[in-house]
Scaffold this motif. Sequence first.
Motif, PDB file in Angstrom:
ATOM      1  N   UNK A 171      15.999   3.416 -11.548  1.00 20.41           N
ATOM      2  CA  UNK A 171      15.196   3.399 -12.771  1.00 20.41           C
ATOM      3  C   UNK A 171      13.707   3.255 -12.488  1.00 20.41           C
ATOM      4  N   UNK A 172      13.326   2.513 -11.462  1.00 18.07           N
ATOM      5  CA  UNK A 172      11.907   2.347 -11.158  1.00 18.07           C
ATOM      6  C   UNK A 172      11.232   3.645 -10.779  1.00 18.07           C
ATOM      7  N   UNK A 229      -3.068   4.634  -6.702  1.00 16.66           N
ATOM      8  CA  UNK A 229      -3.730   3.840  -7.727  1.00 16.66           C
ATOM      9  C   UNK A 229      -2.761   3.294  -8.752  1.00 16.66           C
ATOM     10  N   UNK A 230      -3.321   2.904  -9.893  1.00 14.23           N
ATOM     11  CA  UNK A 230      -2.534   2.328 -10.979  1.00 14.23           C
ATOM     12  C   UNK A 230      -1.798   3.434 -11.723  1.00 14.23           C
ATOM     13  N   UNK A 231      -0.522   3.238 -11.944  1.00 11.63           N
ATOM     14  CA  UNK A 231       0.294   4.228 -12.655  1.00 11.63           C
ATOM     15  C   UNK A 231      -0.175   4.295 -14.108  1.00 11.63           C
ATOM     16  N   UNK A 232      -0.462   5.499 -14.602  1.00  7.00           N
ATOM     17  CA  UNK A 232      -0.932   5.622 -15.991  1.00  7.00           C
ATOM     18  C   UNK A 232       0.087   5.044 -16.985  1.00  7.00           C
ATOM     19  N   UNK A 233      -0.419   4.305 -17.945  1.00  4.26           N
ATOM     20  CA  UNK A 233       0.424   3.777 -19.012  1.00  4.26           C
ATOM     21  C   UNK A 233       1.357   2.659 -18.593  1.00  4.26           C
ATOM     22  N   UNK A 238       6.450   3.289  -7.188  1.00  2.00           N
ATOM     23  CA  UNK A 238       5.619   4.407  -6.744  1.00  2.00           C
ATOM     24  C   UNK A 238       5.992   4.915  -5.351  1.00  2.00           C
ATOM     25  N   UNK A 239       6.224   4.060  -4.354  1.00  2.00           N
ATOM     26  CA  UNK A 239       6.544   4.608  -3.024  1.00  2.00           C
ATOM     27  C   UNK A 239       7.794   5.501  -3.023  1.00  2.00           C
ATOM     28  N   UNK A 240       8.842   5.091  -3.700  1.00  2.46           N
ATOM     29  CA  UNK A 240      10.067   5.910  -3.726  1.00  2.46           C
ATOM     30  C   UNK A 240       9.865   7.137  -4.608  1.00  2.46           C
ATOM     31  N   UNK A 292       7.178   8.843  -4.930  1.00  2.00           N
ATOM     32  CA  UNK A 292       6.438   9.792  -4.108  1.00  2.00           C
ATOM     33  C   UNK A 292       7.356  10.496  -3.110  1.00  2.00           C
ATOM     34  N   UNK A 293       8.301   9.768  -2.548  1.00  2.00           N
ATOM     35  CA  UNK A 293       9.257  10.375  -1.607  1.00  2.00           C
ATOM     36  C   UNK A 293      10.171  11.370  -2.321  1.00  2.00           C
ATOM     37  N   UNK A 294      10.607  11.035  -3.518  1.00  2.00           N
ATOM     38  CA  UNK A 294      11.448  11.951  -4.302  1.00  2.00           C
ATOM     39  C   UNK A 294      10.675  13.225  -4.624  1.00  2.00           C
ATOM     40  N   UNK A 295       9.420  13.078  -5.043  1.00  2.00           N
ATOM     41  CA  UNK A 295       8.593  14.251  -5.350  1.00  2.00           C
ATOM     42  C   UNK A 295       8.415  15.127  -4.115  1.00  2.00           C
ATOM     43  N   UNK A 296       8.153  14.504  -2.973  1.00  2.00           N
ATOM     44  CA  UNK A 296       7.973  15.261  -1.729  1.00  2.00           C
ATOM     45  C   UNK A 296       9.251  16.016  -1.343  1.00  2.00           C
ATOM     46  N   UNK A 297      10.383  15.375  -1.470  1.00  2.00           N
ATOM     47  CA  UNK A 297      11.667  16.007  -1.143  1.00  2.00           C
ATOM     48  C   UNK A 297      11.942  17.190  -2.065  1.00  2.00           C
ATOM     49  N   UNK A 298      11.673  17.026  -3.364  1.00  2.00           N
ATOM     50  CA  UNK A 298      11.898  18.112  -4.324  1.00  2.00           C
ATOM     51  C   UNK A 298      10.974  19.294  -4.030  1.00  2.00           C
TER      52      UNK A 298
END
Length: 159
Positions: A49-50, A114-118, A132-134, A136-142
């Motif tokens: 969920x995070x 930086x700070x996550x919007x909203x 955020x760290x995970x 970013x990894x999911x986005x990179x993998x996709x």
Amino acid sequence: MKTIASFTVDHTRLLPGVYVSRKDMAGSEIITTFDIRITRPNIDPVMGTGEIHTIEHLAATFLRNDEEYAARDIYFGPMGCRTGFYLVLAGDYKSADIIPLLTRTFEFCRDFEGEIPGATPVQCGNCSDMNLPVAKKIAEKFLDEVLYDIKECNLNYPE
């Protein structure tokens, strides 16, 4: 009751990808709903969920500010099964049409610092559930496994 369209897709054969889930009329305008499938249903682990919450905040912010698509962006949000997201755009699109937009979106997520919007108590109902760290990894993998070299099997639902 009729079975809704998304429940008729064979999820045992569904790969990560970008699929047209449905097209609807809103007055005289076509609305296209996309299934942005990040993980393989019932095989890959679902997103926590995070990280799904973080991608939702980042991608929604990016899409609503994109010069080309901001006025056509209706909704970006997570699937309840936590295997992907829905993107709803005003207009009649094929999956391949939005690959450049999704590439920019997920690059934004991958590269975000930086700070996550909203993500404050005033702006969000569960601002402490972010990763955020995970994310970013999911986005990179996709990006690496799907968007950068997208194939037909990742653009059309299995038959």
